[in-house]
Design a protein around this motif. Structure first.
Motif, PDB file in Angstrom:
ATOM      1  N   ALA A 181      -4.455  43.927 -35.655  1.00 53.66           N
ATOM      2  CA  ALA A 181      -4.194  45.362 -35.570  1.00 53.66           C
ATOM      3  C   ALA A 181      -4.384  45.879 -34.148  1.00 53.66           C
ATOM      4  CB  ALA A 181      -5.106  46.118 -36.537  1.00 53.66           C
ATOM      5  N   ASP A 182      -5.487  45.485 -33.510  1.00 56.34           N
ATOM      6  CA  ASP A 182      -5.764  45.945 -32.148  1.00 56.34           C
ATOM      7  C   ASP A 182      -4.677  45.498 -31.174  1.00 56.34           C
ATOM      8  OD1 ASP A 182      -8.045  47.256 -32.850  1.00 56.34           O
ATOM      9  OD2 ASP A 182      -9.393  45.603 -32.335  1.00 56.34           O
ATOM     10  N   LYS A 183      -4.245  44.249 -31.297  1.00 54.34           N
ATOM     11  CA  LYS A 183      -3.242  43.724 -30.374  1.00 54.34           C
ATOM     12  C   LYS A 183      -1.875  44.367 -30.604  1.00 54.34           C
ATOM     13  CE  LYS A 183      -5.199  39.347 -28.924  1.00 54.34           C
ATOM     14  NZ  LYS A 183      -4.891  37.953 -28.546  1.00 54.34           N
ATOM     15  N   LEU A 184      -1.519  44.551 -31.865  1.00 55.87           N
ATOM     16  CA  LEU A 184      -0.234  45.182 -32.167  1.00 55.87           C
ATOM     17  C   LEU A 184      -0.229  46.639 -31.735  1.00 55.87           C
ATOM     18  CD1 LEU A 184       2.553  44.920 -33.359  1.00 55.87           C
ATOM     19  CD2 LEU A 184       1.592  45.388 -35.620  1.00 55.87           C
ATOM     20  N   GLU A 185      -1.348  47.325 -31.977  1.00 56.09           N
ATOM     21  CA  GLU A 185      -1.468  48.718 -31.554  1.00 56.09           C
ATOM     22  C   GLU A 185      -1.343  48.828 -30.032  1.00 56.09           C
ATOM     23  OE1 GLU A 185      -5.255  49.888 -33.046  1.00 56.09           O
ATOM     24  OE2 GLU A 185      -4.649  49.535 -35.132  1.00 56.09           O
ATOM     25  N   SER A 186      -1.979  47.927 -29.319  1.00 58.60           N
ATOM     26  CA  SER A 186      -1.922  47.947 -27.855  1.00 58.60           C
ATOM     27  C   SER A 186      -0.492  47.754 -27.364  1.00 58.60           C
ATOM     28  CB  SER A 186      -2.827  46.860 -27.269  1.00 58.60           C
ATOM     29  OG  SER A 186      -4.166  47.062 -27.635  1.00 58.60           O
ATOM     30  N   GLY A 187       0.223  46.817 -27.997  1.00 63.92           N
ATOM     31  CA  GLY A 187       1.606  46.573 -27.602  1.00 63.92           C
ATOM     32  C   GLY A 187       2.504  47.770 -27.854  1.00 63.92           C
ATOM     33  N   LEU A 188       2.364  48.373 -29.029  1.00 67.27           N
ATOM     34  CA  LEU A 188       3.183  49.541 -29.362  1.00 67.27           C
ATOM     35  C   LEU A 188       2.839  50.729 -28.467  1.00 67.27           C
ATOM     36  CD1 LEU A 188       3.145  49.327 -33.270  1.00 67.27           C
ATOM     37  CD2 LEU A 188       5.019  48.738 -31.722  1.00 67.27           C
ATOM     38  N   ARG A 189       1.564  50.896 -28.163  1.00 66.60           N
ATOM     39  CA  ARG A 189       1.155  52.001 -27.292  1.00 66.60           C
ATOM     40  C   ARG A 189       1.707  51.817 -25.875  1.00 66.60           C
ATOM     41  NH1 ARG A 189      -3.185  55.437 -28.490  1.00 66.60           N
ATOM     42  NH2 ARG A 189      -3.940  55.263 -30.633  1.00 66.60           N
ATOM     43  N   ARG A 190       1.736  50.575 -25.401  1.00 67.70           N
ATOM     44  CA  ARG A 190       2.309  50.317 -24.075  1.00 67.70           C
ATOM     45  C   ARG A 190       3.787  50.674 -24.045  1.00 67.70           C
ATOM     46  NH1 ARG A 190      -0.867  45.618 -24.057  1.00 67.70           N
ATOM     47  NH2 ARG A 190       0.932  44.377 -24.733  1.00 67.70           N
ATOM     48  N   VAL A 191       4.509  50.307 -25.113  1.00 68.90           N
ATOM     49  CA  VAL A 191       5.933  50.638 -25.177  1.00 68.90           C
ATOM     50  C   VAL A 191       6.130  52.141 -25.170  1.00 68.90           C
ATOM     51  CG1 VAL A 191       8.003  50.519 -26.619  1.00 68.90           C
ATOM     52  CG2 VAL A 191       6.578  48.489 -26.335  1.00 68.90           C
ATOM     53  N   PHE A 192       5.332  52.845 -25.968  1.00 67.74           N
ATOM     54  CA  PHE A 192       5.449  54.295 -26.020  1.00 67.74           C
ATOM     55  C   PHE A 192       5.099  54.925 -24.674  1.00 67.74           C
ATOM     56  CE2 PHE A 192       5.484  54.541 -30.743  1.00 67.74           C
ATOM     57  CZ  PHE A 192       6.488  55.488 -30.858  1.00 67.74           C
ATOM     58  N   SER A 193       4.043  54.428 -24.024  1.00 69.36           N
ATOM     59  CA  SER A 193       3.637  54.984 -22.731  1.00 69.36           C
ATOM     60  C   SER A 193       4.737  54.798 -21.688  1.00 69.36           C
ATOM     61  CB  SER A 193       2.345  54.322 -22.257  1.00 69.36           C
ATOM     62  OG  SER A 193       1.281  54.579 -23.154  1.00 69.36           O
ATOM     63  N   TYR A 194       5.322  53.604 -21.671  1.00 70.54           N
ATOM     64  CA  TYR A 194       6.411  53.323 -20.734  1.00 70.54           C
ATOM     65  C   TYR A 194       7.602  54.240 -21.005  1.00 70.54           C
ATOM     66  CZ  TYR A 194      10.235  50.770 -18.495  1.00 70.54           C
ATOM     67  OH  TYR A 194      11.333  50.429 -17.740  1.00 70.54           O
ATOM     68  N   ALA A 195       7.942  54.389 -22.283  1.00 68.61           N
ATOM     69  CA  ALA A 195       9.068  55.244 -22.649  1.00 68.61           C
ATOM     70  C   ALA A 195       8.810  56.696 -22.256  1.00 68.61           C
ATOM     71  CB  ALA A 195       9.337  55.145 -24.150  1.00 68.61           C
ATOM     72  N   MET A 196       7.589  57.161 -22.473  1.00 63.20           N
ATOM     73  CA  MET A 196       7.251  58.548 -22.156  1.00 63.20           C
ATOM     74  C   MET A 196       7.302  58.806 -20.653  1.00 63.20           C
ATOM     75  SD  MET A 196       4.187  58.967 -24.951  1.00 63.20           S
ATOM     76  CE  MET A 196       3.582  60.530 -24.312  1.00 63.20           C
TER      77      MET A 196
END
Length: 248
Positions: free
Chosen positions: A195-210
């Protein structure tokens, strides 16, 4: 033609040409977000989390068309064309701000959504079905085990049915060739939860997109200012366009 008009026209032409590159960049970012979610769609139940990516791709298509309109309007120095250009840019600016806000909102929901969905999927693990293949792939790729940690496997039906006090082999560390997955040998396992690793990956994608969305929104703002400068100067000075036609 004064310096302000020349500068504004130069800015608009450069921005119009940049629209094609921007469209390509936004398409790439939107595609990356969709691809990331498609890879782990069973772990993300809230499909509205893809809404920011859909908006980004739609904006990219419009931006390609706007680039053509911007070049024509600026070259012809058309009042109608410039106003149309301004209106379209304003709509894109609003859409980008909306996508930025939605991205921020869903970025905060990722943690709860992922953990809830992941626990549900892990309970369906049998070692033989398609869900098991997906879970094993996830654990091998992210080098993780369980939801929060490797001990989460002890609460699954698969663990109770096997009765061998072990976790799936996909939990084994890649440098441990003789790993058996037994819980009494945690040094051979990836102990961090998925969960922690998947959350980190998704958050990075969102941060980059934002960040990309915010950057393009700033560009749109300055392009609107340039259009205002050019249009106002033409009205004040009575400057006439060199070309005439549809956009005149």
């Amino acid at each position: 033609m004064d310096c302000g008009v020349i500068t504004s026209k130069t800015v608009l032409l450069l921005l119009s040409l940049a629209f094609w590159a921007a469209a390509a960049g936004l398409s790439y970012v939107g595609g990356c977000i969709i691809k990331t979610y498609k890879s782990y769609d069973n772990f993300v139940q809230d499909k509205y989390a893809l809404l920011p990516a859909v908006i980004i791709i739609c904006v990219a298509v419009v931006m390609f068309i706007v680039g053509l309109i911007g070049c024509c309007a600026t070259f012809r120095e058309s009042r109608f064309g410039l106003r149309l250009f301004f209106g379209i840019i304003l709509l894109i600016f609003i859409a980008e701000v909306t996508a930025f806000v939605l991205g921020f909102v869903y970025r905060e929901k990722v943690k709860t959504d992922v953990q809830h969905a992941m626990r549900s999927v892990f309970q369906k693990y049998t070692g033989k079905n398609s869900v098991s293949t997906l879970v094993d792939y996830l654990q091998e790729q992210l080098r993780c085990c369980g939801v929060k940690n490797y001990s989460d496997w002890t609460t699954t039906q698969w663990f109770n049915s096997t009765g061998n006090n072990s976790v799936p082999m996909s939990c084994c560390r890649q440098d441990m060739k003789n790993c058996t997955g037994r819980l009494d040998q945690p040094e051979e396992l990836n102990t961090r939860g998925c969960a922690d690793k998947l959350e980190s990956g998704l958050r990075r994608v969102f941060s980059y997109a934002m960040l990309v969305i915010l950057g393009f929104a700033i560009v749109k703002f300055f392009s609107m200012v340039s259009i205002c400068v050019l249009t106002c100067r033409r009205e004040d000075s009575g400057y006439q366009p060199l070309y005439s036609g549809v956009f005149a």
